[in-house]
Design an enzyme around this catalytic site. Structure first.
Site, mmCIF file in Angstrom:
data_model
loop_
_atom_site.group_PDB
_atom_site.id
_atom_site.type_symbol
_atom_site.label_atom_id
_atom_site.label_comp_id
_atom_site.label_asym_id
_atom_site.label_seq_id
_atom_site.Cartn_x
_atom_site.Cartn_y
_atom_site.Cartn_z
ATOM 1 N N LYS A 43 0.467 -1.336 0.016
ATOM 2 C CA LYS A 43 0.050 0.225 0.113
ATOM 3 C C LYS A 43 1.205 1.291 -0.311
ATOM 4 O O LYS A 43 1.474 0.919 1.007
ATOM 5 C CB LYS A 43 -1.510 0.462 0.994
ATOM 6 C CG LYS A 43 -1.815 0.653 1.407
ATOM 7 C CD LYS A 43 -2.931 0.599 2.163
ATOM 8 C CE LYS A 43 -4.067 1.353 2.492
ATOM 9 N NZ LYS A 43 -4.674 1.315 4.215
HETATM 10 O O1 G3P Z 1 -8.805 1.935 3.925
HETATM 11 C C1 G3P Z 1 -8.946 3.904 5.039
HETATM 12 C C2 G3P Z 1 -9.572 3.801 5.956
HETATM 13 O O2 G3P Z 1 -8.838 2.961 7.121
HETATM 14 C C3 G3P Z 1 -10.212 5.208 6.424
HETATM 15 O O3 G3P Z 1 -10.913 5.057 7.225
HETATM 16 O O4 G3P Z 1 -12.582 6.478 9.161
HETATM 17 O O5 G3P Z 1 -10.099 6.578 8.803
HETATM 18 O O6 G3P Z 1 -12.004 7.283 6.859
HETATM 19 P P1 G3P Z 1 -11.079 6.670 8.234
#
Ligand code: G3P
Length: 218
Positions: free
Chosen positions: A87
């Site tokens: 990633k």
């Molecule tokens: O995969 C990306 C994700 O982990 C971000 O999620 O909820 O931190 O915006 P969030």
């Protein structure tokens, strides 16, 4: 649509795998830190533990921000298991690294995608997946699902094989909306995946079926 779980929590990963609907896992440095996984050796061991649970692509994020560092770290991650997807962030160095790994036949996931232009660039560099962050766009009054639809259309126009992985999924309707516009994959926490199950009429209907069965079979 493929279902990935967005966590580094082994219990949640096991639970989603046991449900039989899990196609892969995504993690990021914040999710690893949340589980208290620190230090290079522990991080590598944790990815190995995830690979042992799930039969599917496991995204492992590099922490380096320079091309050489990304290559070094990505190669080390890719050696853990063939399920590992490297990633990489959507930066100038990240794009160079996407190209490097795609030429070596190592799968990649380009993260922190917030515009169609970024997704186009990642596809040109040979990314296996792009991760547009739906929830974080919604957080700033911008339509995250609309971006997914735009990227799906652009990839279809040119036949790019890069898969659109809807990330930052916050609620079950995000999953349904991303499915409607053709996202290849969604990644979200276990709670959001399980929320898809729930409907009050299902609960009421089951209650009635059970009561009627008991009447006929006392
Ligand atoms: O995969 C990306 C994700 O982990 C971000 O999620 O909820 O931190 O915006 P969030």
């Amino acid at each position: 649509m493929k279902f990935f779980i967005d966590t580094a929590n082994l219990a949640d990963i096991r639970e989603a795998a046991d449900l039989g609907v899990l196609d892969g896992v995504t993690t990021n440095p914040s999710l690893m830190a949340k589980e208290g996984i620190t230090g290079k050796n522990n991080i590598l061991k944790h990815y190995k533990a995830i690979c042992d649970i799930v039969d599917g692509d496991i995204s492992a994020e590099v922490n380096a921000i320079d091309f050489e560092g990304m290559v070094r770290e990505g190669e080390e991650l890719a050696e853990i298991d063939e399920k590992i997807v490297v990633k990489l962030p959507m930066t100038r160095e990240g794009v160079k690294a996407l190209k490097y790994f795609s030429e070596k036949g190592i799968k990649t996931n380009c993260t922190l995608i917030f515009s169609a232009g970024q997704a186009l660039l990642a596809a040109k560099a040979g990314a296996t997946y792009v991760s547009p962050f739906v929830g974080r766009l919604d957080d700033i009054s911008t339509d995250g699902v609309a971006l997914i639809e735009q990227i799906v259309n652009i990839y279809e126009n040119y036949g790019y094989t890069t898969e659109v992985l809807a990330a930052s999924i916050r609620h079950p309707m995000h999953i349904v909306q991303c499915a409607e516009v053709g996202a290849d994959v969604m990644t979200g926490p276990l709670s959001v995946i399980l929320a898809l199950l729930k409907h009050p009429l299902t609960d009421l209907g089951l209650e009635k079926f059970l009561a009627d069965y008991k009447k006929g079979n006392p």
